[in-house]
Design an enzyme around this catalytic site. Structure first.
Site: not given
Ligand code: 5GP
Length: 194
Positions: A182, A180
Site C-alpha cells: 500500500h 501487495h
Molecule cells: P489488505 O487488507 O489485504 O492489506 O489490502 C487489500 C486491499 O485491496 C484493500 O485495501 C482493498 O480495499 C483493496 N481491494 C480489494 N478488492 C479490490 C478491487 O477489486 N479493486 C481495487 N482497486 N482494490 C481492491
C-alpha cells in the site's frame, strides 16, 4: 403523572461509538486470537451509519472503513488460489492503473484510506501470497516492488511524505492473498498506526 423524556444528544452518540471503537481495538481486552475480529458481529458500520446525521462524515467513514477491512480480513484465507488481483492483472475487471512495467502493476485502492492510496503488486505471484512466504529467489521482485513505490509516489506528487505498508496475515488484517504494497499519502499520516 411523571413523564420521562430521553433526548439523544450528539455527544452521547459520540461517546457510545467511541467506546465501542476503543473496545473493539483494545489489545488488553481480548485474547490474542480474537483481537482482530471479536466485535465484528456488533456491526459498527451500521451503528455508525445510524449516527450519520449527528456526526461528521469523516468519523463515520473511519469506523465503517476499518470495520469493513477487519470483516474482509476475517473471511480471507491463504488458500494459494486465485484472488481478485488476478482479474485486475488480466484486465478482466477495471482498475485505475497508475503505473505498470513488465513485472509490477500499480493501481488505486478501491477503498482509499488517504487522498493517495495505491496498491503495488507483482504481476506474477510466484508463491508470494504474503510477505512471510518470501524466499531468497523473491529478492529481485521485492526490490522492484519497493522501487515502484518510489516511482508511484513521485508520479502522485507525494514523494516528500508517504507511507508504504504491507499487511501480512490475519493479525495484520490482510484480506487479499497476493502480496501487495500500500502506498499511502496526500495527508498528514499519524503514528503509531492502528
Ligand atoms: P489488505 O487488507 O489485504 O492489506 O489490502 C487489500 C486491499 O485491496 C484493500 O485495501 C482493498 O480495499 C483493496 N481491494 C480489494 N478488492 C479490490 C478491487 O477489486 N479493486 C481495487 N482497486 N482494490 C481492491
Amino acid at each position: 403523572m411523571i413523564s420521562f423524556h430521553f433526548i439523544w444528544q450528539p455527544r452521547m452518540a459520540a461517546a457510545l461509538a467511541s467506546s465501542l471503537s476503543l473496545l473493539r481495538t483494545s489489545r488488553l481486552a481480548l485474547p490474542y486470537a480474537t483481537r482482530c475480529n471479536a466485535f465484528s458481529h456488533l456491526s459498527l458500520g451500521s451503528l455508525a451509519a445510524s449516527f450519520a446525521p449527528l456526526r461528521p462524515q469523516r468519523f463515520v467513514r473511519h469506523i465503517t472503513a476499518s470495520s469493513n477491512e477487519e470483516a474482509a480480513a476475517k473471511n480471507a484465507v491463504d488458500t494459494s488460489g486465485p484472488t481478485i488481483f488476478d482479474k485486475i492483472i488480466a484486465k478482466e475487471i477495471p482498475s485505475d492503473i497508475v503505473y505498470e512495467d513488465d513485472n509490477v502493476l500499480a493501481f488505486r485502492d478501491i477503498n482509499p484510506q488517504a487522498p493517495v492510496h495505491i496498491l503495488i503488486i507483482p504481476k506474477l505471484r510466484d508463491g508470494l501470497t504474503q510477505l512471510s512466504k518470501a524466499e531468497a529467489r523473491h529478492c529481485e521482485i521485492l526490490g522492484q516492488l519497493l522501487y515502484a513505490s518510489k516511482i508511484v509516489a513521485e508520479k502522485e506528487g507525494i514523494a516528500e511524505g508517504f507511507r508504504v505498508v504491507i499487511n501480512n496475515g490475519p493479525d495484520a488484517c490482510q484480506s487479499v492473498y497476493h502480496l501487495h504494497l500500500h502506498v499511502i499519502g496526500g495527508r498528514q499520516l499519524k503514528w503509531p498506526p492502528g
